[in-house]
Scaffold this motif. Sequence first.
Motif, PDB file in Angstrom:
ATOM      1  N   CYS A   1      -7.053  -5.949   0.434  1.00  0.00           N
ATOM      2  CA  CYS A   1      -6.471  -4.646   0.095  1.00  0.00           C
ATOM      3  C   CYS A   1      -5.440  -4.220   1.141  1.00  0.00           C
ATOM      4  O   CYS A   1      -4.344  -3.752   0.809  1.00  0.00           O
ATOM      5  CB  CYS A   1      -7.570  -3.590  -0.023  1.00  0.00           C
ATOM      6  SG  CYS A   1      -8.689  -3.835  -1.418  1.00  0.00           S
ATOM      7  N   TYR A   2      -5.809  -4.383   2.413  1.00  0.00           N
ATOM      8  CA  TYR A   2      -4.868  -4.036   3.491  1.00  0.00           C
ATOM      9  C   TYR A   2      -3.595  -4.876   3.382  1.00  0.00           C
ATOM     10  O   TYR A   2      -2.482  -4.382   3.589  1.00  0.00           O
ATOM     11  CB  TYR A   2      -5.513  -4.267   4.860  1.00  0.00           C
ATOM     12  CG  TYR A   2      -6.405  -3.135   5.330  1.00  0.00           C
ATOM     13  CD1 TYR A   2      -5.947  -1.817   5.342  1.00  0.00           C
ATOM     14  CD2 TYR A   2      -7.699  -3.386   5.783  1.00  0.00           C
ATOM     15  CE1 TYR A   2      -6.754  -0.789   5.782  1.00  0.00           C
ATOM     16  CE2 TYR A   2      -8.533  -2.352   6.226  1.00  0.00           C
ATOM     17  CZ  TYR A   2      -8.040  -1.051   6.218  1.00  0.00           C
ATOM     18  OH  TYR A   2      -8.835  -0.036   6.656  1.00  0.00           O
ATOM     19  N   LEU A   3      -3.770  -6.167   3.050  1.00  0.00           N
ATOM     20  CA  LEU A   3      -2.613  -7.054   2.974  1.00  0.00           C
ATOM     21  C   LEU A   3      -1.673  -6.633   1.854  1.00  0.00           C
ATOM     22  O   LEU A   3      -0.456  -6.667   2.011  1.00  0.00           O
ATOM     23  CB  LEU A   3      -3.088  -8.497   2.753  1.00  0.00           C
ATOM     24  CG  LEU A   3      -2.039  -9.592   2.964  1.00  0.00           C
ATOM     25  CD1 LEU A   3      -1.496  -9.539   4.382  1.00  0.00           C
ATOM     26  CD2 LEU A   3      -2.643 -10.968   2.695  1.00  0.00           C
ATOM     27  N   LYS A   4      -2.248  -6.213   0.722  1.00  0.00           N
ATOM     28  CA  LYS A   4      -1.411  -5.758  -0.385  1.00  0.00           C
ATOM     29  C   LYS A   4      -0.667  -4.472  -0.030  1.00  0.00           C
ATOM     30  O   LYS A   4       0.423  -4.214  -0.529  1.00  0.00           O
ATOM     31  CB  LYS A   4      -2.269  -5.547  -1.633  1.00  0.00           C
ATOM     32  CG  LYS A   4      -2.746  -6.848  -2.270  1.00  0.00           C
ATOM     33  CD  LYS A   4      -3.560  -6.589  -3.530  1.00  0.00           C
ATOM     34  CE  LYS A   4      -3.998  -7.907  -4.151  1.00  0.00           C
ATOM     35  NZ  LYS A   4      -4.805  -7.695  -5.379  1.00  0.00           N
ATOM     36  N   LEU A   5      -1.283  -3.666   0.839  1.00  0.00           N
ATOM     37  CA  LEU A   5      -0.642  -2.423   1.279  1.00  0.00           C
ATOM     38  C   LEU A   5       0.373  -2.657   2.387  1.00  0.00           C
ATOM     39  O   LEU A   5       1.042  -1.717   2.836  1.00  0.00           O
ATOM     40  CB  LEU A   5      -1.710  -1.432   1.763  1.00  0.00           C
ATOM     41  CG  LEU A   5      -2.657  -0.870   0.691  1.00  0.00           C
ATOM     42  CD1 LEU A   5      -3.780  -0.088   1.347  1.00  0.00           C
ATOM     43  CD2 LEU A   5      -1.887   0.014  -0.289  1.00  0.00           C
TER      44      LEU A   5
ATOM     45  N   THR B   1      -0.837  -5.508   7.834  1.00  0.00           N
ATOM     46  CA  THR B   1      -1.296  -6.830   8.270  1.00  0.00           C
ATOM     47  C   THR B   1      -2.238  -6.748   9.465  1.00  0.00           C
ATOM     48  O   THR B   1      -3.103  -7.612   9.631  1.00  0.00           O
ATOM     49  CB  THR B   1      -0.090  -7.714   8.625  1.00  0.00           C
ATOM     50  OG1 THR B   1       0.747  -7.028   9.568  1.00  0.00           O
ATOM     51  CG2 THR B   1       0.726  -8.046   7.394  1.00  0.00           C
ATOM     52  N   GLU B   2      -2.070  -5.725  10.307  1.00  0.00           N
ATOM     53  CA  GLU B   2      -2.925  -5.613  11.497  1.00  0.00           C
ATOM     54  C   GLU B   2      -4.384  -5.410  11.106  1.00  0.00           C
ATOM     55  O   GLU B   2      -5.278  -6.122  11.582  1.00  0.00           O
ATOM     56  CB  GLU B   2      -2.442  -4.451  12.362  1.00  0.00           C
ATOM     57  CG  GLU B   2      -3.234  -4.308  13.665  1.00  0.00           C
ATOM     58  CD  GLU B   2      -2.701  -3.185  14.541  1.00  0.00           C
ATOM     59  OE1 GLU B   2      -3.356  -2.879  15.551  1.00  0.00           O
ATOM     60  OE2 GLU B   2      -1.643  -2.613  14.204  1.00  0.00           O
ATOM     61  N   ASN B   3      -4.658  -4.444  10.223  1.00  0.00           N
ATOM     62  CA  ASN B   3      -6.033  -4.222   9.781  1.00  0.00           C
ATOM     63  C   ASN B   3      -6.536  -5.355   8.905  1.00  0.00           C
ATOM     64  O   ASN B   3      -7.728  -5.672   8.905  1.00  0.00           O
ATOM     65  CB  ASN B   3      -6.133  -2.891   9.019  1.00  0.00           C
ATOM     66  CG  ASN B   3      -6.165  -1.700   9.958  1.00  0.00           C
ATOM     67  OD1 ASN B   3      -6.815  -1.737  10.995  1.00  0.00           O
ATOM     68  ND2 ASN B   3      -5.426  -0.657   9.617  1.00  0.00           N
TER      69      ASN B   3
END
Length: 458
Positions: free
Chosen positions: A18-22, A25-27
Amino acid sequence: ALKLRAGDKNCLVARSKCYLKLGDTENSLKDAEASLQDDKTFSKGLYQKAETLYTMGDFEFALVFYHRGYRLRPELQEFKLGIEKSQEAIVNCIGSPSSVKLENKEDLCFISRQAESKKANQKAQIKLTKDQKWTRKQEPVRNPKTERQLLGELYADKAYLEKLLKDKDLMESSTKQGIKIADLVLSGIAYLDTRSEFWQQQKPIYARVRERKLRQQRWIRDKKRKPAEVGRYIVKSMEDIDMLLTGDCPEESCKKAQRVLKRIQGWSDDEVPNKNELIGNLHSCIGNAQLEMGQVEAALQSHKTDLEFARQNNLPDAVSRALDNIGRVYARIGKFQQAIDTWEEKIPMAKSNLEKTWLFHEVGRCYLELNKPEAAQNYGQKSLQSADEEGDVEWQLHATVLVAQAQVKLHNYWSAIMNFEKALEKAKLIHNEAAQKAIIISLDDVSKSFIEELEKRE
């Protein structure tokens, strides 16, 4: 928002996606690494970390984790594709290995190729913005066919701008606002070059072109050429099915495969050469998606259909694939003897020591579950031998642990202690802390049992 349970590594991977799609990249990287904290061999965590690193532009480190995942799960296509797209991205950044010359100096220090490539890119961008001359310095010539594939409709625009550069009178003129025509043309070409480099890294030619050709060669074994629209439909559909499954959308992958299967079954053999091979492949895709959805009985039936088509059409690779999948389904539902029978049929078809290694290990693990330690020990030793021949330390670790566990059940405590100590050394060698902790606990338990046995004898 995802609510994480303690130690729920699957949820961590899902949140990382989910973080990557947003674009965070850090989280995404933090969650991917957290999913591997207690189990360094967690394949989904390895893949997610590799994907995040790739998105961040750390292609070398991404390649490392794709390789780790591939050694653990060589049957998963996404790790193999990840290796190849990372290698291509690295070559795109720093050039092919033949273009790199190393000088032998006493003070040679090793630095990250990633840092080198970033520094080179920064220098190139500074030159482009500061030195606004209408003639560009000589650059490596890109294959026009490759560039056309990358830029698509924009390729004609770039060709037009490069043609304008040859008009010296036009390049020396300016607009009403005082902007040089040469500056505008160069900035346009620079933008198109940037897009070309971006798409070369994000969507490699291999994944979009060469993979299609390989699949077409696999499906079309005779020289007869099928209609172009049919070929494009099949290749694009199979790519979509694979991407949906690897992207944790098994239900959509299953529906897509079923639609494609129904359509292809209505076509003639002339329209689709090797039609039965393609149908078997689709049944395999459907079975894999059904297994991910927890529909084990349906998955088993789909893989059995794949096996039937493979045997009817004398396709040994497809037979091997189907047997592998059927064995996994049986093991998943606890039917260990059926899994053993299926995998033992596949063993003669294994083409590499690495494939034999994990096959022997899985069969031995099933025997251990059935409380047949002698057979488990036998297959564990076979797995260890193949791992030694392959030189794979990680599988040497797994096989040695399996042998030790079987020896514990056989009350051969001293041999078990020796093998657990060997396994501990392997775990330290590859820095697998989770395995080290588990082996130390097992060593403690076996040592106690060994002491108790000695006391009884005395």
